[in-house]
Design an enzyme around this catalytic site. Structure first.
Site, short mmCIF file in Angstrom:
data_model
loop_
_atom_site.label_atom_id
_atom_site.label_comp_id
_atom_site.label_asym_id
_atom_site.label_seq_id
_atom_site.Cartn_x
_atom_site.Cartn_y
_atom_site.Cartn_z
N LYS A 13 0.83 -1.21 0.00
CA LYS A 13 0.00 0.00 0.00
C LYS A 13 0.86 1.26 0.00
CE LYS A 13 -1.88 -1.05 3.98
NZ LYS A 13 -1.19 -2.32 4.24
N ARG A 88 -9.28 1.34 8.72
CA ARG A 88 -8.90 -0.04 8.98
C ARG A 88 -9.99 -0.80 9.72
NH1 ARG A 88 -3.01 0.68 9.03
NH2 ARG A 88 -2.14 -1.41 9.01
N ARG A 127 11.83 -6.31 4.48
CA ARG A 127 11.63 -4.86 4.40
C ARG A 127 12.61 -4.15 5.34
NH1 ARG A 127 5.95 -1.98 5.30
NH2 ARG A 127 5.95 -3.19 7.23
N ARG A 160 11.54 -2.89 11.09
CA ARG A 160 10.61 -2.29 12.06
C ARG A 160 10.31 -3.29 13.17
NH1 ARG A 160 5.82 0.02 8.30
NH2 ARG A 160 4.59 -1.21 9.74
N ARG A 171 -0.58 -9.36 13.06
CA ARG A 171 -1.14 -8.26 12.26
C ARG A 171 -2.03 -8.82 11.15
NH1 ARG A 171 4.11 -5.21 10.60
NH2 ARG A 171 2.74 -3.91 9.35
P1 AP5 Z 1 4.96 -1.66 1.76
O1 AP5 Z 1 4.62 -0.78 0.60
O2 AP5 Z 1 5.79 -1.09 2.86
O3 AP5 Z 1 3.61 -2.34 2.32
P2 AP5 Z 1 2.43 -1.75 3.17
O4 AP5 Z 1 1.18 -2.42 2.66
O5 AP5 Z 1 2.45 -0.26 3.17
O6 AP5 Z 1 2.83 -2.36 4.57
P3 AP5 Z 1 2.78 -1.77 6.04
O7 AP5 Z 1 3.40 -2.80 6.94
O8 AP5 Z 1 3.35 -0.40 6.11
O9 AP5 Z 1 1.28 -1.77 6.26
P4 AP5 Z 1 0.58 -1.83 7.54
O10 AP5 Z 1 -0.75 -1.46 7.05
O11 AP5 Z 1 0.61 -3.06 8.34
O12 AP5 Z 1 1.41 -0.81 8.45
P5 AP5 Z 1 1.17 0.71 8.82
O13 AP5 Z 1 2.46 1.38 8.82
O14 AP5 Z 1 0.02 1.28 8.05
O15 AP5 Z 1 5.65 -2.98 1.19
C1 AP5 Z 1 6.09 -4.01 2.07
C2 AP5 Z 1 7.43 -4.59 1.54
O16 AP5 Z 1 7.20 -5.28 0.32
C3 AP5 Z 1 8.48 -3.49 1.22
O17 AP5 Z 1 9.75 -3.96 1.56
C4 AP5 Z 1 8.34 -3.29 -0.29
O18 AP5 Z 1 9.56 -2.87 -0.85
C5 AP5 Z 1 7.93 -4.69 -0.77
N1 AP5 Z 1 7.02 -4.64 -1.90
C6 AP5 Z 1 6.01 -3.74 -2.13
N2 AP5 Z 1 5.38 -4.03 -3.28
C7 AP5 Z 1 5.98 -5.15 -3.79
C8 AP5 Z 1 5.78 -5.94 -4.97
N3 AP5 Z 1 4.81 -5.65 -5.86
N4 AP5 Z 1 6.59 -7.01 -5.15
C9 AP5 Z 1 7.58 -7.30 -4.26
N5 AP5 Z 1 7.84 -6.58 -3.14
C10 AP5 Z 1 7.03 -5.52 -2.91
O19 AP5 Z 1 0.64 0.54 10.32
C11 AP5 Z 1 1.48 0.05 11.36
C12 AP5 Z 1 0.64 -0.09 12.63
O20 AP5 Z 1 0.10 1.22 12.98
C13 AP5 Z 1 -0.58 -0.99 12.54
O21 AP5 Z 1 -0.24 -2.34 12.75
C14 AP5 Z 1 -1.44 -0.40 13.66
O22 AP5 Z 1 -1.00 -0.81 14.93
C15 AP5 Z 1 -1.18 1.09 13.54
N6 AP5 Z 1 -2.16 1.75 12.66
C16 AP5 Z 1 -1.91 2.37 11.47
N7 AP5 Z 1 -3.03 2.86 10.94
C17 AP5 Z 1 -4.04 2.56 11.80
C18 AP5 Z 1 -5.44 2.77 11.80
N8 AP5 Z 1 -6.06 3.41 10.78
N9 AP5 Z 1 -6.15 2.31 12.85
C19 AP5 Z 1 -5.57 1.68 13.88
N10 AP5 Z 1 -4.25 1.42 13.93
C20 AP5 Z 1 -3.49 1.85 12.92
#
Ligand code: AP5
Length: 214
Positions: A13, A88, A127, A160, A171
């Site tokens: 994402k 979410r 990552r 991370r 998660r």
């Molecule tokens: P990446 O693009 O980083 O993936 P992502 O979907 O953004 O993953 P996140 O872990 O950031 O998502 P998340 O939703 O769990 O975490 P967030 O920070 O929002 O890609 C992942 C890896 O794959 C990278 O290394 C990339 O290079 C690689 N990649 C990408 N595309 C690829 C492809 N096509 N092919 C191969 N490799 C690829 O949230 C973290 C925490 O914050 C949550 O767990 C929660 O506790 C809290 N939080 C955040 N938002 C909320 C909310 N709205 N409500 C409640 N809690 C929240």
């Protein structure tokens, strides 16, 4: 253009949202990045969010919704925005719809980046994230030019805390229970688009541009 990025943790994402923001000149709003920036700055919000994030749990809606509503009300969001990691939960989605309805607006697209669970744990263990500027890399598919150092700002890149395999599994469970129901929620609104997130990043982006228009 107002866009939501849906998908499991690690689906890509953030990777896609950054490119969408660049191409369409709209802000990229990542709730995960906002929480991590708060943690780095030592704010109360950051400390509270960390308690949940480290356990692979969602930060409570009451800590999350207001900060997103404030952010999308800012001047630079007038022409649209791309939301990454929000909503979410169904209550978050309803709060977003209600806030937009008050100004006669609604979301245009919810793009689901679809990746099966089997692919996720591998992706996450590879990552590397820069906690200073938010850039993300992958040790195989997007390595840093100098090992361990962010290309963009020169700080260290790290695994991370919440990317440890056990936390990733938690998660994923939380995603299936609380976030996946949003797929039906946006399908009913006729704004859901699904892209195959297992394809190479450029192809995933190409599919998104086909949906959004060049
Ligand atoms: P990446 O693009 O980083 O993936 P992502 O979907 O953004 O993953 P996140 O872990 O950031 O998502 P998340 O939703 O769990 O975490 P967030 O920070 O929002 O890609 C992942 C890896 O794959 C990278 O290394 C990339 O290079 C690689 N990649 C990408 N595309 C690829 C492809 N096509 N092919 C191969 N490799 C690829 O949230 C973290 C925490 O914050 C949550 O767990 C929660 O506790 C809290 N939080 C955040 N938002 C909320 C909310 N709205 N409500 C409640 N809690 C929240």
């Amino acid at each position: 253009m107002k866009i939501i990025m849906l998908g499991a943790p690690g689906a890509g994402k953030g990777t896609q949202a950054k490119q969408i923001a660049d191409k369409y000149s709209i802000p990229h709003i990542s709730t995960g990045d906002i929480f991590r920036a708060n943690l780095k700055a030592g704010t109360e919000l950051g400390k509270k969010a960390k308690e949940y994030m480290d356990q692979g749990l969602l930060v409570p809606d009451e800590l999350t919704c207001d900060l997103v509503m404030d952010r999308i009300g800012q001047e630079d969001c007038k022409n649209g925005f791309v939301l990454d990691g929000f909503p979410r939960t169904i209550p978050q989605a309803e709060a977003l719809d209600a806030a937009l309805a008050k100004i006669n607006e609604k979301m245009d697209y919810a793009i689901d980046v679809d990746v099966p669970d089997e692919n996720i744990v591998n992706r996450m263990s590879g990552r590397r994230a820069c906690l200073n500027c938010g850039a993300t890399y992958h040790i195989v598919s997007i390595p840093t030019k100098v090992e361990g150092i962010c290309d963009r700002c020169g700080n260290q890149v790290v695994l991370r805390d919440d990317d440890q395999p056990e936390t990733v599994k938690k998660r994923l469970n939380v995603y299936h229970e609380q976030t996946q129901p949003l797929i039906d929620y946006y399908k009913k609104q006729n704004i859901l688009k699904t892209v195959d997130g297992t394809r190479p990043m450029e192809d995933v982006f190409g599919a998104i541009v086909e949906i959004l228009g060049a």
